[in-house]
Design a protein around this motif. Sequence first.
Motif, PDB file in Angstrom:
ATOM      1  N   GLY A  89     129.961  41.177  32.995  1.00 16.09           N
ATOM      2  CA  GLY A  89     128.170  42.154  32.945  1.00 16.09           C
ATOM      3  C   GLY A  89     127.168  40.687  32.957  1.00 16.09           C
ATOM      4  O   GLY A  89     126.279  40.741  33.669  1.00 16.09           O
ATOM      5  N   ILE A  90     127.422  39.943  31.780  1.00 16.31           N
ATOM      6  CA  ILE A  90     126.386  38.793  31.249  1.00 16.31           C
ATOM      7  C   ILE A  90     126.187  37.834  32.645  1.00 16.31           C
ATOM      8  O   ILE A  90     124.815  37.819  33.493  1.00 16.31           O
ATOM      9  CB  ILE A  90     126.280  38.380  30.441  1.00 16.31           C
ATOM     10  N   ARG A  91     127.261  37.113  33.771  1.00 21.30           N
ATOM     11  CA  ARG A  91     127.977  36.225  34.281  1.00 21.30           C
ATOM     12  C   ARG A  91     126.882  37.073  35.658  1.00 21.30           C
ATOM     13  O   ARG A  91     125.898  36.516  36.625  1.00 21.30           O
ATOM     14  CB  ARG A  91     128.564  36.063  35.052  1.00 21.30           C
ATOM     15  N   GLY A  92     127.259  38.605  35.800  1.00 21.16           N
ATOM     16  CA  GLY A  92     126.655  39.344  36.629  1.00 21.16           C
ATOM     17  C   GLY A  92     125.364  39.632  37.867  1.00 21.16           C
ATOM     18  O   GLY A  92     124.389  39.300  37.916  1.00 21.16           O
ATOM     19  N   LYS A  93     124.616  39.808  35.383  1.00 22.30           N
ATOM     20  CA  LYS A  93     123.137  39.795  35.922  1.00 22.30           C
ATOM     21  C   LYS A  93     122.714  38.483  36.049  1.00 22.30           C
ATOM     22  O   LYS A  93     121.226  38.043  36.926  1.00 22.30           O
ATOM     23  CB  LYS A  93     122.629  40.051  34.644  1.00 22.30           C
ATOM     24  N   ALA A  98     119.020  34.972  39.735  1.00 18.74           N
ATOM     25  CA  ALA A  98     119.347  34.403  40.288  1.00 18.74           C
ATOM     26  C   ALA A  98     119.411  34.351  42.491  1.00 18.74           C
ATOM     27  O   ALA A  98     118.503  33.432  43.610  1.00 18.74           O
ATOM     28  CB  ALA A  98     120.112  33.537  40.437  1.00 18.74           C
ATOM     29  N   SER A  99     119.211  36.150  42.404  1.00 18.28           N
ATOM     30  CA  SER A  99     119.590  36.030  44.117  1.00 18.28           C
ATOM     31  C   SER A  99     118.183  35.928  45.103  1.00 18.28           C
ATOM     32  O   SER A  99     118.094  35.451  46.014  1.00 18.28           O
ATOM     33  CB  SER A  99     119.838  37.372  43.852  1.00 18.28           C
ATOM     34  N   GLU A 100     117.046  35.340  43.708  1.00 18.36           N
ATOM     35  CA  GLU A 100     115.806  35.727  44.532  1.00 18.36           C
ATOM     36  C   GLU A 100     115.395  33.794  45.245  1.00 18.36           C
ATOM     37  O   GLU A 100     114.304  33.870  45.761  1.00 18.36           O
ATOM     38  CB  GLU A 100     114.698  36.225  43.816  1.00 18.36           C
ATOM     39  N   GLY A 101     116.177  33.385  45.053  1.00 13.79           N
ATOM     40  CA  GLY A 101     116.075  32.019  44.981  1.00 13.79           C
ATOM     41  C   GLY A 101     115.385  30.968  43.456  1.00 13.79           C
ATOM     42  O   GLY A 101     114.897  31.686  43.095  1.00 13.79           O
ATOM     43  N   ALA A 102     115.146  29.952  43.765  1.00 12.45           N
ATOM     44  CA  ALA A 102     115.024  28.850  42.793  1.00 12.45           C
ATOM     45  C   ALA A 102     113.555  29.046  42.623  1.00 12.45           C
ATOM     46  O   ALA A 102     113.215  29.661  41.002  1.00 12.45           O
ATOM     47  CB  ALA A 102     115.177  27.716  43.059  1.00 12.45           C
ATOM     48  N   LEU A 103     112.876  28.844  43.470  1.00 12.16           N
ATOM     49  CA  LEU A 103     111.237  28.830  43.365  1.00 12.16           C
ATOM     50  C   LEU A 103     110.556  30.120  43.349  1.00 12.16           C
ATOM     51  O   LEU A 103     109.975  30.001  42.522  1.00 12.16           O
ATOM     52  CB  LEU A 103     110.692  28.428  44.993  1.00 12.16           C
ATOM     53  N   SER A 104     110.848  31.316  43.088  1.00 16.09           N
ATOM     54  CA  SER A 104     110.981  32.338  43.519  1.00 16.09           C
ATOM     55  C   SER A 104     110.978  33.415  42.198  1.00 16.09           C
ATOM     56  O   SER A 104     110.121  32.494  41.454  1.00 16.09           O
ATOM     57  CB  SER A 104     111.291  33.383  43.880  1.00 16.09           C
ATOM     58  N   LEU A 105     112.296  32.562  41.756  1.00 16.07           N
ATOM     59  CA  LEU A 105     112.316  32.911  40.055  1.00 16.07           C
ATOM     60  C   LEU A 105     111.730  32.121  38.871  1.00 16.07           C
ATOM     61  O   LEU A 105     110.892  32.208  38.162  1.00 16.07           O
ATOM     62  CB  LEU A 105     113.876  32.409  39.995  1.00 16.07           C
ATOM     63  N   ALA A 106     111.831  30.381  40.026  1.00 19.16           N
ATOM     64  CA  ALA A 106     110.344  29.909  38.664  1.00 19.16           C
ATOM     65  C   ALA A 106     108.853  30.104  38.493  1.00 19.16           C
ATOM     66  O   ALA A 106     108.561  29.570  37.916  1.00 19.16           O
ATOM     67  CB  ALA A 106     110.416  28.286  39.473  1.00 19.16           C
ATOM     68  N   GLU A 107     108.719  31.225  39.470  1.00 21.82           N
ATOM     69  CA  GLU A 107     107.120  31.332  39.507  1.00 21.82           C
ATOM     70  C   GLU A 107     106.826  32.432  38.749  1.00 21.82           C
ATOM     71  O   GLU A 107     105.935  33.240  38.304  1.00 21.82           O
ATOM     72  CB  GLU A 107     106.872  31.757  41.148  1.00 21.82           C
ATOM     73  N   ARG A 108     108.202  33.103  39.095  1.00 22.20           N
ATOM     74  CA  ARG A 108     108.274  34.582  37.964  1.00 22.20           C
ATOM     75  C   ARG A 108     108.373  34.867  36.612  1.00 22.20           C
ATOM     76  O   ARG A 108     107.474  35.495  35.829  1.00 22.20           O
ATOM     77  CB  ARG A 108     109.712  35.827  38.929  1.00 22.20           C
ATOM     78  N   ALA A 109     109.355  33.631  36.258  1.00 21.45           N
ATOM     79  CA  ALA A 109     109.116  32.932  34.926  1.00 21.45           C
ATOM     80  C   ALA A 109     107.300  32.472  34.879  1.00 21.45           C
ATOM     81  O   ALA A 109     107.539  32.682  33.351  1.00 21.45           O
ATOM     82  CB  ALA A 109     110.045  32.050  34.405  1.00 21.45           C
TER      83      ALA A 109
END
Length: 211
Positions: A89-93, A98-109
């Motif tokens: 479950g932890i890996r799946g979450k 991560a499915s949003e992509g690296a750049l999007s995730l970094a910006e959201r963080a």
Amino acid sequence: MSVMDAYLAAASQAASLLRTPEVDAAWERPSALAKMTVGGLAGHLAYQIFSVSSALEEPESQRQPIPLLEHYARAAWIDAPLDGEVNAGIRGKGEGIASEGALSLAERARTALAEQQTNLAGCSGDQAVFMPQTGWTLRLDDFLVTRMLEVAVHMDDLAVSVGVTTQDLPDAVFDPVLVLLARLAAGRHGQAALLRALTRAERAPAAINAI
């Protein structure tokens, strides 16, 4: 430095690591952790920041907070098998985030961290934070220490995974993480084993893991 400021310093370093080109370039590759891609590991690291935002959005819990060490004594993920439901479950979450992509995730963080810098200023370290993923409540300061531990460990995992140097944390971050890990290790292996691991190489135990 307060626990809140220490958390913000740790989260800022995590957000900076998420923005590096090395993480972006390695996104689909296996990470240093079994059965997790670099992207999934980055998602799990970012989740530590997002979980604070979620906690701050909820009204203060009316439940009695449990002690920090009790939180780890109850934790289902400690010693859970790699292929068990909890770790899957932890890996799946992480992979889902991560499915949003690296750049999007970094910006959201980055955005979440900026909001937390404002929102935490109006909080008390003693206020009760309910953790829906566990079903119990911690003091805000204790909750933030759990996030600092996660951030410290997974920043190292991610840095190793993409071949960059693991950055040192400020003492205000590292000290409470170190104390928590030492207490968990002593609880698991005994005080004597921890003392020997740190001071007597000839009598050091084979393992002194905290979690």
